[in-house]
Motif scaffolding. Structure first.
Motif, mmCIF file in Angstrom:
data_model
loop_
_atom_site.group_PDB
_atom_site.id
_atom_site.type_symbol
_atom_site.label_atom_id
_atom_site.label_comp_id
_atom_site.label_asym_id
_atom_site.label_seq_id
_atom_site.Cartn_x
_atom_site.Cartn_y
_atom_site.Cartn_z
ATOM 1 N N SER A 45 54.825 39.685 21.715
ATOM 2 C CA SER A 45 54.876 38.611 20.546
ATOM 3 C C SER A 45 54.111 37.133 20.486
ATOM 4 C CB SER A 45 56.542 38.281 20.978
ATOM 5 O OG SER A 45 57.052 37.414 21.874
ATOM 6 N N LEU A 46 53.879 37.192 19.101
ATOM 7 C CA LEU A 46 52.429 36.302 19.436
ATOM 8 C C LEU A 46 53.750 34.770 19.112
ATOM 9 C CD1 LEU A 46 50.408 38.147 17.386
ATOM 10 C CD2 LEU A 46 50.120 37.530 19.633
ATOM 11 N N LYS A 51 49.596 34.938 11.480
ATOM 12 C CA LYS A 51 48.961 36.264 12.319
ATOM 13 C C LYS A 51 47.022 36.513 12.232
ATOM 14 C CE LYS A 51 52.277 38.972 13.236
ATOM 15 N NZ LYS A 51 54.119 38.622 12.807
ATOM 16 N N SER A 52 46.820 35.984 11.120
ATOM 17 C CA SER A 52 45.341 35.994 10.450
ATOM 18 C C SER A 52 44.415 35.111 11.562
ATOM 19 C CB SER A 52 45.378 35.757 9.300
ATOM 20 O OG SER A 52 46.097 34.694 8.769
ATOM 21 N N VAL A 54 45.001 33.983 14.760
ATOM 22 C CA VAL A 54 44.904 34.022 16.218
ATOM 23 C C VAL A 54 43.633 35.643 16.261
ATOM 24 C CG1 VAL A 54 46.152 34.933 18.071
ATOM 25 C CG2 VAL A 54 47.299 33.848 16.157
ATOM 26 N N LYS A 55 42.840 34.749 17.722
ATOM 27 C CA LYS A 55 41.950 36.254 18.519
ATOM 28 C C LYS A 55 43.123 37.088 18.986
ATOM 29 C CE LYS A 55 38.569 32.367 19.011
ATOM 30 N NZ LYS A 55 38.730 31.913 19.889
ATOM 31 N N ILE A 56 44.010 36.721 19.597
ATOM 32 C CA ILE A 56 45.150 38.028 20.442
ATOM 33 C C ILE A 56 45.793 38.787 19.172
ATOM 34 C CG2 ILE A 56 46.542 37.952 22.287
ATOM 35 C CD1 ILE A 56 45.666 35.525 23.176
ATOM 36 N N LYS A 57 46.094 39.749 19.248
ATOM 37 C CA LYS A 57 46.986 40.575 18.724
ATOM 38 C C LYS A 57 47.978 41.396 19.013
ATOM 39 C CE LYS A 57 43.561 41.411 14.881
ATOM 40 N NZ LYS A 57 43.719 40.296 15.396
ATOM 41 N N LYS A 58 48.867 41.501 18.687
ATOM 42 C CA LYS A 58 50.540 42.485 19.632
ATOM 43 C C LYS A 58 49.694 43.215 20.201
ATOM 44 C CE LYS A 58 55.155 44.315 18.555
ATOM 45 N NZ LYS A 58 56.011 44.132 17.785
ATOM 46 N N GLU A 60 48.371 44.420 22.485
ATOM 47 C CA GLU A 60 46.440 44.249 23.248
ATOM 48 C C GLU A 60 46.550 43.890 24.755
ATOM 49 O OE1 GLU A 60 42.799 42.920 21.077
ATOM 50 O OE2 GLU A 60 44.480 40.707 21.485
#
Length: 126
Positions: A45-46, A51-52, A54-58, A60
């Motif tokens: 979870s972020l 979410k656009s 953030v460099k990290i995606k769910k 990863e």
């Protein structure tokens, strides 16, 4: 003690909130990670709503350094360390921190290991 399938809280500003342990690095049949060990995690979870940005995606996969565990750790001087949550700090492939700031305190043992960068980013040292 951190095993496979254990959820951890992330205590830096990388954008991830919770992660799940996939495997433990540092040995052929190592089953338990303690404070100071490196594990492989998947982001579950972020932390942010948008979410656009953030460099990290769910989903990863990253490496993480275990910073706090619920299990008691005894020091050489007789004192013990016990925290209320399992938490870690995200690392990249070169074992450098992904984030630019660590939000909570970290144990004093990281000062003497190869993670001096994480010690300098932390807000407090226990």
């Amino acid at each position: 003690m951190i095993q496979r399938q254990t959820y951890l809280m992330i205590m830096d500003n990388s954008g991830a909130k919770t992660v799940q342990c996939i495997s433990i690095l540092g040995g052929f049949k190592k089953k338990i990670a303690r404070i100071g060990d490196i594990i492989v995690v998947s982001v579950k979870s972020l932390r942010v709503k948008n979410k656009s940005k953030v460099k990290i995606k769910k989903g990863e996969v990253f490496r993480a350094l275990v910073v706090k565990t619920k299990n008691v750790k005894k020091k050489r001087d007789g004192t013990t360390l016990k925290f209320t949550v399992n938490s870690g700090v995200l690392l990249n492939k070169q074992n450098k921190p992904v984030a630019t700031r660590i939000l909570n305190s970290i144990p004093k043992e990281f000062r003497y290991h190869k993670f001096m960068k994480i010690t300098s980013l932390a807000s407090a040292i226990l």
